[in-house]
Write an enzyme that holds these catalytic residues in place. Structure first.
Site, short mmCIF file in Angstrom:
data_model
loop_
_atom_site.label_atom_id
_atom_site.label_comp_id
_atom_site.label_asym_id
_atom_site.label_seq_id
_atom_site.Cartn_x
_atom_site.Cartn_y
_atom_site.Cartn_z
N GLN A 27 2.33 1.86 -3.46
CA GLN A 27 1.35 2.42 -4.38
C GLN A 27 1.09 3.89 -4.08
O GLN A 27 0.92 4.70 -4.99
CB GLN A 27 0.04 1.63 -4.29
CG GLN A 27 -1.12 2.22 -5.08
CD GLN A 27 -0.85 2.31 -6.57
OE1 GLN A 27 -0.22 1.43 -7.15
NE2 GLN A 27 -1.31 3.39 -7.19
N GLU A 28 1.08 4.23 -2.81
CA GLU A 28 0.78 5.61 -2.43
C GLU A 28 1.92 6.56 -2.74
O GLU A 28 1.68 7.67 -3.24
CB GLU A 28 0.44 5.68 -0.93
CG GLU A 28 -0.90 5.06 -0.56
CD GLU A 28 -2.07 5.86 -1.07
OE1 GLU A 28 -1.89 7.04 -1.43
OE2 GLU A 28 -3.19 5.31 -1.12
N SER A 29 3.15 6.18 -2.45
CA SER A 29 4.23 7.17 -2.51
C SER A 29 5.55 6.64 -3.07
O SER A 29 6.52 7.39 -3.12
CB SER A 29 4.51 7.71 -1.10
OG SER A 29 5.10 6.69 -0.30
N TYR B 37 -6.13 0.68 -8.51
CA TYR B 37 -5.40 0.82 -7.24
C TYR B 37 -5.25 -0.53 -6.54
O TYR B 37 -4.14 -0.93 -6.16
CB TYR B 37 -6.16 1.81 -6.38
CG TYR B 37 -5.60 2.09 -5.01
CD1 TYR B 37 -4.63 3.07 -4.82
CD2 TYR B 37 -6.08 1.42 -3.89
CE1 TYR B 37 -4.15 3.37 -3.56
CE2 TYR B 37 -5.60 1.70 -2.63
CZ TYR B 37 -4.63 2.67 -2.46
OH TYR B 37 -4.15 2.95 -1.21
N VAL C 291 0.84 -1.20 0.00
CA VAL C 291 0.00 0.00 0.00
C VAL C 291 0.88 1.25 0.00
O VAL C 291 0.64 2.21 -0.75
CB VAL C 291 -0.95 0.00 1.22
CG1 VAL C 291 -1.71 1.33 1.31
CG2 VAL C 291 -1.93 -1.16 1.14
#
Length: 487
Positions: free
Chosen positions: A316-318, A443, A313
């Site tokens: 994927q976010e940063s 996502y 996660v």
């Protein structure tokens, strides 16, 4: 001043000069026969400004962490500039915005093209340029120039401004024909190109940039005609105070560089959901993950998640960058908004330990709030989708899945329903309206891929470590399965 001068001409000049003055009154939108501040005074008295807009990704929609959209942000800032509240009517299609502005005021802000001479309407100064663009279904060959559109199933939105470019083209190619819809929105046009109902469509370039990831079978074609100017629409005949205030506000945004930054934030980043290739991912895994592994493991113990899932996660976010800032202003390794950080008790979103802790607990809280009827991996995937798009939109998608005869507790069915939130036919029947519903699907898919890759690499490292611990006097050939010789 200009109004007084023109009135002087009307009173004192000959009929010839009076005619010139009247012509100026028609041509110059800053002239009015009502008190210049009447409209603005009404807004101040009622303490709110009504904006007629559209429920689309380029205008206004309920995003991951509340209302968002390029024109929503502009209008919210303008309401603050005036010192009043913002009242939105987002039920419109381009065709219905101007009639609503004429009848009810106060402003239309819905990706409207500036079309001088529109009856009953004053336009502000231009905000941004909008370039008409031809898009077409992947697999159609030879769509390289305007003449190639002749004979195709072609469509655009009515009253959006793109039809003007087609009408100009039709003068050169009289046999050109197309359909104009007053019911569909951009995502629905692209969906029809994707499924083969249409061969091509004409939309604006920035609209395609925001939607392209959700329609992989739609190709970018070529630009068509000259760019149009996006502007706000105000009713004429109600004084010029509001128009002048809006123009001052937009001029200040432009001169300060704020407008350019907003354009970059909303339209300059279209690769947030792109899947990073294996080579790049492995480089990041080797260079970055080890710095945060212990933090992910600690948060995993406290929340009950697999630490490798939390790491996926975070990637994927940063891309495991604690200094990351998203196009919409969320920041940190787990990309928390200020409200979410406050809810989770996080004081510094750029602190990796706080961000990972807050992100893990926020994901846990979402998962715990889902109905008990959702179980297993379905529950996990819906929690991750909600982390991206918000619980409200996930519930809307579950409702759509049920309306279509599917199982609202099955991720497989909800995954199909989520992209329908981009279509007016479906999101108009939901509580939270439009959403970029294709985004949480991509996502979740990306996170699952990163999770599998992290698991694979970790297993490989453990096996390699075990090999390194093998006693030196042990025959290394015994570590391999024996393959018998061919007879």
């Amino acid at each position: 001043m200009l109004t007084l001068i023109c009135r002087h001409f009307v009173r004192r000049a000959s009929a010839y000069y009076a005619l010139i003055a009247i012509t100026l009154l028609v041509m110059v939108p800053t002239l009015s026969l009502v008190p210049p501040g009447e409209h603005l005074a009404r807004i101040s008295a009622k303490d709110f400004i009504t904006v007629h807009t559209r429920n689309t990704p380029t205008t206004y929609y309920e995003g991951r962490h509340g209302p968002t959209g390029f024109e929503y942000e502009l209008m919210h800032r303008f309401a603050d500039y005036l010192g009043v509240s913002l009242n939105l009517d987002a039920s419109h299609h381009p065709e219905s915005v101007l009639p609503a502005v004429r009848e009810n005021g106060d402003i239309g802000a819905a990706a409207l093209p500036l079309l001088p001479g529109t009856p009953g309407i004053h336009y502000t100064r231009p905000i941004i340029q909008m370039q008409p663009l031809v898009v077409y279904r992947r697999g159609l060959n030879g769509i390289q120039a305007a003449g190639d559109l002749v004979g195709l199933e072609l469509a655009t939105l009515s009253e959006a401004g793109t039809g003007e470019a087609l009408r100009d083209l039709q003068r050169q190619y009289p046999e050109l024909s197309w359909k104009e819809s007053h019911e569909l929105e951009v995502a629905e046009l692209l969906s029809r190109v994707e499924d083969g109902t249409l061969d091509a469509a004409v939309i604006f370039e920035h609209q395609f940039r925001l939607n392209r990831l959700f329609f992989p079978n739609v190709e970018r074609g070529f630009t068509l005609g000259d760019p149009l100017s996006m502007a706000w629409a105000l009713p004429s005949g109600r004084g010029l105070g509001l128009l002048e205030a809006a123009n001052r506000f937009l001029r200040d945004l432009h001169e300060s560089g704020t407008l350019d930054r907003l354009v970059s934030r909303y339209f300059g980043h279209d690769d947030y959901l792109e899947y990073v290739g294996t080579r790049t991912f492995l480089e990041h895994l080797d260079e970055r993950l080890h710095r945060y592994t212990d933090l992910f493991k600690q948060s995993a113990k406290e929340t009950g998640f697999d630490w490798q899932l939390l790491a996926a996660v975070g990637y994927q976010e940063s891309h495991w960058d604690p200094e990351a800032v998203s196009p919409t202003g969320v920041r940190g390794l787990m990309m928390l908004t200020n409200p979410t950080a406050s809810e989770m008790g996080i004081s510094n979103r750029r602190d990796a330990a706080q961000s990972i802790d807050g992100g893990a607990r926020y994901l846990r809280s979402i998962k715990d709030r889902l109905p008990d009827s959702i179980t297993g991996d379905d529950r996990l995937y819906m929690a991750m989708a909600s982390y991206n798009v918000g619980l409200g939109h996930l519930y809307d998608a579950r409702k759509i899945a049920e309306m279509r005869g599917g199982d609202p507790d099955s991720w497989a069915d909800v995954r199909v329903a989520l992209p329908l939130l981009q279509q007016r036919e479906w999101h108009s029947q939901t509580r939270h309206g439009y959403a970029r519903g294709g985004e949480p699907v991509i996502y979740v898919r990306n996170i699952r891929r990163y999770y599998e890759m992290i698991q694979y690499v970790e297993r490989s490292r453990q096996q390699f470590f075990q090999l390194e611990q093998t006693p030196v006097n042990e025959d290394p050939l015994l570590l391999f399965d024996l393959v018998p010789p061919l007879n």
